[in-house]
Design an enzyme around this catalytic site. Sequence first.
Site, PDB file in Angstrom:
ATOM      1  N   SER A 141       0.847  -1.200   0.000  1.00 14.11           N
ATOM      2  CA  SER A 141       0.000   0.000   0.000  1.00 14.11           C
ATOM      3  C   SER A 141       0.878   1.244   0.000  1.00 14.11           C
ATOM      4  O   SER A 141       1.858   1.317   0.749  1.00 14.11           O
ATOM      5  CB  SER A 141      -0.882   0.033   1.250  1.00 14.11           C
ATOM      6  OG  SER A 141      -1.696  -1.110   1.298  1.00 14.11           O
ATOM      7  N   GLU A 142       0.481   2.204  -0.802  1.00 12.26           N
ATOM      8  CA  GLU A 142       1.283   3.424  -0.954  1.00 12.26           C
ATOM      9  C   GLU A 142       1.583   4.094   0.394  1.00 12.26           C
ATOM     10  O   GLU A 142       0.709   4.245   1.245  1.00 12.26           O
ATOM     11  CB  GLU A 142       0.498   4.422  -1.817  1.00 12.26           C
ATOM     12  CG  GLU A 142       1.204   5.751  -1.979  1.00 12.26           C
ATOM     13  CD  GLU A 142       0.475   6.676  -2.937  1.00 12.26           C
ATOM     14  OE1 GLU A 142      -0.708   6.418  -3.262  1.00 12.26           O
ATOM     15  OE2 GLU A 142       1.088   7.659  -3.369  1.00 12.26           O
ATOM     16  N   GLN A 174      10.295  -2.490   3.608  1.00 16.83           N
ATOM     17  CA  GLN A 174       9.579  -3.659   3.073  1.00 16.83           C
ATOM     18  C   GLN A 174       9.529  -3.623   1.551  1.00 16.83           C
ATOM     19  O   GLN A 174       9.662  -4.656   0.892  1.00 16.83           O
ATOM     20  CB  GLN A 174       8.153  -3.697   3.626  1.00 16.83           C
ATOM     21  CG  GLN A 174       8.089  -4.062   5.090  1.00 16.83           C
ATOM     22  CD  GLN A 174       6.661  -4.134   5.569  1.00 16.83           C
ATOM     23  OE1 GLN A 174       5.854  -3.241   5.301  1.00 16.83           O
ATOM     24  NE2 GLN A 174       6.320  -5.187   6.281  1.00 16.83           N
ATOM     25  N   ARG A 202      -3.280   3.839   4.859  1.00 15.35           N
ATOM     26  CA  ARG A 202      -4.311   2.816   5.101  1.00 15.35           C
ATOM     27  C   ARG A 202      -5.680   3.306   4.609  1.00 15.35           C
ATOM     28  O   ARG A 202      -6.720   3.044   5.216  1.00 15.35           O
ATOM     29  CB  ARG A 202      -4.376   2.405   6.586  1.00 15.35           C
ATOM     30  CG  ARG A 202      -3.109   1.716   7.102  1.00 15.35           C
ATOM     31  CD  ARG A 202      -3.331   0.926   8.390  1.00 15.35           C
ATOM     32  NE  ARG A 202      -3.780   1.739   9.485  1.00 15.35           N
ATOM     33  CZ  ARG A 202      -2.970   2.345  10.366  1.00 15.35           C
ATOM     34  NH1 ARG A 202      -1.649   2.180  10.274  1.00 15.35           N
ATOM     35  NH2 ARG A 202      -3.472   3.080  11.326  1.00 15.35           N
ATOM     36  N   THR A 236      -1.237   4.724  16.523  1.00 13.27           N
ATOM     37  CA  THR A 236      -1.675   4.830  15.119  1.00 13.27           C
ATOM     38  C   THR A 236      -3.174   4.559  14.945  1.00 13.27           C
ATOM     39  O   THR A 236      -3.832   5.160  14.094  1.00 13.27           O
ATOM     40  CB  THR A 236      -0.811   3.913  14.215  1.00 13.27           C
ATOM     41  OG1 THR A 236      -1.200   4.097  12.863  1.00 13.27           O
ATOM     42  CG2 THR A 236      -0.952   2.435  14.572  1.00 13.27           C
ATOM     43  N   ASP A 255      -8.392   0.879   9.629  1.00 12.68           N
ATOM     44  CA  ASP A 255      -7.873   0.460   8.324  1.00 12.68           C
ATOM     45  C   ASP A 255      -9.007   0.452   7.308  1.00 12.68           C
ATOM     46  O   ASP A 255      -9.939  -0.338   7.424  1.00 12.68           O
ATOM     47  CB  ASP A 255      -7.259  -0.951   8.451  1.00 12.68           C
ATOM     48  CG  ASP A 255      -6.421  -1.334   7.246  1.00 12.68           C
ATOM     49  OD1 ASP A 255      -6.573  -0.714   6.170  1.00 12.68           O
ATOM     50  OD2 ASP A 255      -5.606  -2.265   7.382  1.00 12.68           O
ATOM     51  N   ARG A 315      -8.611   0.043   3.979  1.00 11.10           N
ATOM     52  CA  ARG A 315      -8.175  -0.470   2.689  1.00 11.10           C
ATOM     53  C   ARG A 315      -9.067  -1.581   2.134  1.00 11.10           C
ATOM     54  O   ARG A 315      -9.695  -2.309   2.874  1.00 11.10           O
ATOM     55  CB  ARG A 315      -6.733  -0.983   2.796  1.00 11.10           C
ATOM     56  CG  ARG A 315      -5.747   0.139   2.802  1.00 11.10           C
ATOM     57  CD  ARG A 315      -4.363  -0.361   3.046  1.00 11.10           C
ATOM     58  NE  ARG A 315      -4.210  -0.930   4.368  1.00 11.10           N
ATOM     59  CZ  ARG A 315      -3.116  -1.515   4.793  1.00 11.10           C
ATOM     60  NH1 ARG A 315      -2.089  -1.640   3.993  1.00 11.10           N
ATOM     61  NH2 ARG A 315      -3.050  -1.981   6.019  1.00 11.10           N
ATOM     62  N   THR A 336       3.996 -10.773   3.564  1.00  9.29           N
ATOM     63  CA  THR A 336       3.238  -9.844   4.414  1.00  9.29           C
ATOM     64  C   THR A 336       3.287 -10.311   5.859  1.00  9.29           C
ATOM     65  O   THR A 336       3.521 -11.494   6.130  1.00  9.29           O
ATOM     66  CB  THR A 336       1.755  -9.754   3.973  1.00  9.29           C
ATOM     67  OG1 THR A 336       1.077  -8.772   4.767  1.00  9.29           O
ATOM     68  CG2 THR A 336       1.025 -11.080   4.128  1.00  9.29           C
ATOM     69  N   LYS A 395      -4.729  -8.873   5.040  1.00  7.68           N
ATOM     70  CA  LYS A 395      -4.416  -8.979   3.612  1.00  7.68           C
ATOM     71  C   LYS A 395      -4.606 -10.407   3.133  1.00  7.68           C
ATOM     72  O   LYS A 395      -5.175 -10.639   2.076  1.00  7.68           O
ATOM     73  CB  LYS A 395      -2.943  -8.619   3.388  1.00  7.68           C
ATOM     74  CG  LYS A 395      -2.714  -7.225   2.971  1.00  7.68           C
ATOM     75  CD  LYS A 395      -1.240  -7.033   2.633  1.00  7.68           C
ATOM     76  CE  LYS A 395      -0.884  -5.580   2.804  1.00  7.68           C
ATOM     77  NZ  LYS A 395       0.545  -5.334   2.592  1.00  7.68           N
TER      78      LYS A 395
END
Length: 204
Positions: A52-53, A70, A94, A114, A126, A128, A149, A154
């Site tokens: 993820s960006e 990563q 996210r 976070t 999250d 995503r 991962t 995911k």
Amino acid sequence: MAVRYIQTCRLPTPFGVFDMHGFEEPDTGKEHVALTLGDLDSDEPMLARTHSECLTGDALYSMRCDCGYQLEEALRSIAREGRGILMYLRQEGRGIGLLNKIRAYHLQDQGADTVEANERLGFAADLRDYSMCKDMLEHLGIRSLRLMTNNPRKVKALSSYGIDITERVPLHVGRNPHNEHYLDTKQSKLGHWLETHQDDDPEI
Ligand SMILES: Nc1nc2c(ncn2[C@@H]2O[C@H](COP(=O)(O)OP(=O)(O)OP(=O)(O)O)[C@@H](O)[C@H]2O)c(=O)[nH]1
Ligand SMILES: [Zn+2]
């Protein structure tokens, strides 16, 4: 989110010469890419990363997270193996976007973790969605993955789209004094597999 294929080009990197395949979400205009290396036709499970960006970590050398480390390790591993895919997904922060991530980092500078920071801004921890991966993999004819991962969500999400994850490959790099608390929070609140000993993953 559904995506349509746009075009492919060569992408030379310090790790190897990849093919870069561009995709677009017609509904949102968001642009995603997949970098591939080696034989796509074989049915052998392919070493893969869905990344993820993270502009701050991937491009600006931030040590607040582990993303940049990563990304580099994933490309290096794919190159070492001579075959693999990295899907680079444009879901910054996210899924909350870059400016909201800066807002969240500001709250973290003042003591929030976070997850708390996202929640104080009115977002889930999250947001995503990985459904674009299904279309990207289908377009490229890739059916089964060895996924790099530490994130159980995911693995669950990709499996729910019918993607065969034959192995989960841990990706433990980049821990440092600036991201230690962040990584510990990912482990305790988001369920990431971050133990040093990796026999912690019985279901895969
Ligand atoms: N909202 C928010 N996003 C963050 C923060 N730190 C990193 N991110 C974003 O989180 C995403 C990376 O998620 P992670 O959970 O670290 O890793 P992951 O990709 O889900 O899991 P792995 O596959 O194990 O790396 C990227 O989109 C980052 O921009 C943060 O403090 N707040
Ligand atoms: Zn990051």
